[in-house]
Design an enzyme around this catalytic site. Structure first.
Site, PDB file in Angstrom:
ATOM      1  N   ASP A 131      -2.650 -10.873  -2.492  1.00  0.00           N
ATOM      2  CA  ASP A 131      -2.758 -10.090  -0.984  1.00  0.00           C
ATOM      3  C   ASP A 131      -4.289  -9.925  -1.015  1.00  0.00           C
ATOM      4  OD1 ASP A 131      -1.133  -8.346   1.507  1.00  0.00           O
ATOM      5  OD2 ASP A 131      -3.623  -7.431   0.531  1.00  0.00           O
TER       6      ASP A 131
ATOM      7  N   HIS B  65       1.079  -1.427  -0.038  1.00  0.00           N
ATOM      8  CA  HIS B  65       0.073  -0.102   0.217  1.00  0.00           C
ATOM      9  C   HIS B  65       0.628   1.391  -0.456  1.00  0.00           C
ATOM     10  CE1 HIS B  65      -3.322  -2.467   0.469  1.00  0.00           C
ATOM     11  NE2 HIS B  65      -3.328  -2.843   1.731  1.00  0.00           N
TER      12      HIS B  65
ATOM     13  N   ASP C 273      -3.530 -13.058   3.299  1.00  0.00           N
ATOM     14  CA  ASP C 273      -5.332 -12.155   4.555  1.00  0.00           C
ATOM     15  C   ASP C 273      -6.416 -12.785   3.124  1.00  0.00           C
ATOM     16  OD1 ASP C 273      -4.841 -10.729   2.023  1.00  0.00           O
ATOM     17  OD2 ASP C 273      -3.965  -8.785   3.676  1.00  0.00           O
TER      18      ASP C 273
HETATM   19  C1  SP5 Z   1      -0.806  -5.350   3.443  1.00  0.00           C
HETATM   20  C2  SP5 Z   1      -2.143  -5.219   4.371  1.00  0.00           C
HETATM   21  O1  SP5 Z   1      -3.000  -6.004   4.470  1.00  0.00           O
HETATM   22  N1  SP5 Z   1      -3.226  -4.228   4.611  1.00  0.00           N
HETATM   23  C3  SP5 Z   1      -4.335  -3.751   5.022  1.00  0.00           C
HETATM   24  C4  SP5 Z   1      -4.500  -3.132   5.465  1.00  0.00           C
HETATM   25  C5  SP5 Z   1      -6.604  -3.327   5.300  1.00  0.00           C
HETATM   26  N2  SP5 Z   1      -6.794  -2.615   6.765  1.00  0.00           N
HETATM   27  C6  SP5 Z   1      -7.991  -2.122   7.242  1.00  0.00           C
HETATM   28  C7  SP5 Z   1      -8.475  -2.332   8.329  1.00  0.00           C
HETATM   29  C8  SP5 Z   1      -9.652  -1.864   8.567  1.00  0.00           C
HETATM   30  C9  SP5 Z   1      -9.723  -2.120   9.600  1.00  0.00           C
HETATM   31  N3  SP5 Z   1      -9.944  -2.537  10.682  1.00  0.00           N
HETATM   32  C10 SP5 Z   1     -10.492  -3.309  11.671  1.00  0.00           C
HETATM   33  C11 SP5 Z   1     -10.876  -5.399  11.775  1.00  0.00           C
HETATM   34  C12 SP5 Z   1     -12.078  -4.990  12.536  1.00  0.00           C
HETATM   35  N4  SP5 Z   1     -11.539  -3.848  13.772  1.00  0.00           N
HETATM   36 ZN    ZN Z   2      -4.147  -7.258   2.891  1.00  0.00          ZN
END
Ligand code: SP5
Ligand code: ZN
Length: 353
Positions: free
Chosen positions: A212, A176, A295
């Site tokens: 990913d 990212h 993921d």
């Molecule tokens: C490298 C990578 O996989 N980055 C992921 C970025 C996405 N993150 C988004 C996060 C959104 C908030 N997650 C909250 C989970 C529930 N508490």
């Molecule tokens: Zn990711």
């Protein structure tokens, strides 16, 4: 020690400094949460790989030029200095702000075409580079960011020393991270560093295939105007409400960039069909970088895709079948119970051909 070692022959490039980044959570929708991009991720993956028999090698430190080939100097300088500035500004000591986090962003809507100035206050500067509130910086972050980028570059160097496939256990992840901006738990773009290094060494086109669960927006942007680096990304559809929200749509595709967004709930069959399309797109290249986020697996807390371990193994096989010299760079993957196995399965599939 576990009793039996396996025979996974792909070397792992790893440095303990990657554990020094402790983001201490993420601010999501205004609240600080525990966060899922934790040091334990790397420990778990390393343990699984060594149990599978993979040899572990240290990265060589590289100079700034490797970073400046894919990022603006201003971003690199910001990341290298912001924690010291934050501490000197007494944000931890006087305000209890123990990590660097932005709060104002000079978006196009704010500036309305007027020039971007560097704010006088440290807390005003962060939003010039950090584009979300989830990507915090702390005391050891820079050392880890550097070690991750060094690992990616060393993996590429080992390819031209004769290895067919090398895996870089990069943490923090990188896909990212854009030319001049960071977010999504990423700071510098490790996969882009590997692709640039491979391109210098093998010549001819290099492809980055990103599996990913999230769109590799940073990698796409870094190589958008390059005919020498092809980028393809298989990810959950941002149009269905998923990070990075603004990028990753199919219509951003062109001759050197392919986006393959998938509906939430997509499982092995359709996901592998997309991986096959991405592999075909990469087939004309002379070398390959796989941005390996695990993921997309069912059970991962950060994505709604439903890929199995067997699916990841098959993805490794599909990419291995291209027969290209291949650097695999770790991206996301957050379910501590399964990420080790998922990485081992992918690399085993890749090594099997
Ligand atoms: C490298 C990578 O996989 N980055 C992921 C970025 C996405 N993150 C988004 C996060 C959104 C908030 N997650 C909250 C989970 C529930 N508490
Ligand atoms: Zn990711």
């Amino acid at each position: 020690m576990t009793s039996e070692a396996g025979n996974l022959a792909i070397p792992v490039v790893w440095h303990d400094d990657c554990l020094r980044h402790q983001p201490g959570g993420e601010v999501w929708l205004g609240l600080r949460e525990e966060g899922t991009e934790v040091p334990e991720r790397a420990r778990v993956i390393l343990r699984a790989l060594t149990s599978a028999g993979a040899p572990v090698l240290p990265p060589r430190p590289h100079d700034e030029a490797a970073l400046l080939a894919v990022h603006d100097r201003a971003l690199v300088t910001h990341l290298a200095t912001i924690w010291a500035d934050w501490e000197a500004g007494r944000y931890p000591a006087d305000y209890g702000r123990d990590r660097v986090v932005p709060y104002v962003f000079p978006t196009a809507a704010m500036l309305a075409g007027l020039p971007l100035r560097t704010p006088a206050a440290t807390h005003g500067q962060v939003g010039m580079f950090c584009y979300d509130t989830m990507t915090l910086v702390g005391p050891g972050s820079w050392e880890a960011i550097r070690a991750a980028a060094d690992s990616a570059r060393t993996a590429a160097a080992l390819i031209t020393a004769g290895q067919r496939a090398v895996y870089a256990l990069c943490r923090p992840p990188g896909h990212h991270a854009a030319p001049a901006g960071y977010g999504g738990s990423c700071y510098l773009n490790n996969a882009a560093v590997a692709a640039d290094e491979l391109h210098r060494r093998v010549g001819g086109p290099v492809a980055v295939v990103d599996i990913d669960a999230h769109h590799g927006n940073g990698t796409q942007e870094i190589f958008l105007s390059s005919d020498d680096i092809l980028t393809a990304s298989v990810h959950v559809d941002p149009g269905a409400g998923w990070f990075p929200h603004f990028l990753g749509f199919a219509d951003e595709s062109n001759d050197s960039n392919l986006n393959l967004p998938l509906a939430p709930g997509t499982g092995d069959e359709e996901w592998l069909a997309a991986v096959r399309r991405a592999a075909a797109f990469a087939g004309s290249a002379r070398a390959l970088v796989v941005a390996l986020g695990v993921d997309a697996a069912a059970g991962d807390p950060e994505s709604p895709l439903e890929v199995t371990a067997a699916g990841y193994r098959e993805a490794g096989r599909i990419l291995g079948e291209l027969g290209l010299p291949t650097v695999v760079v770790q991206e996301g993957g957050y379910d501590l119970e399964t990420i080790g196995e998922l990485v081992v399965e992918t690399l085993s599939g890749l090594a099997a051909v």
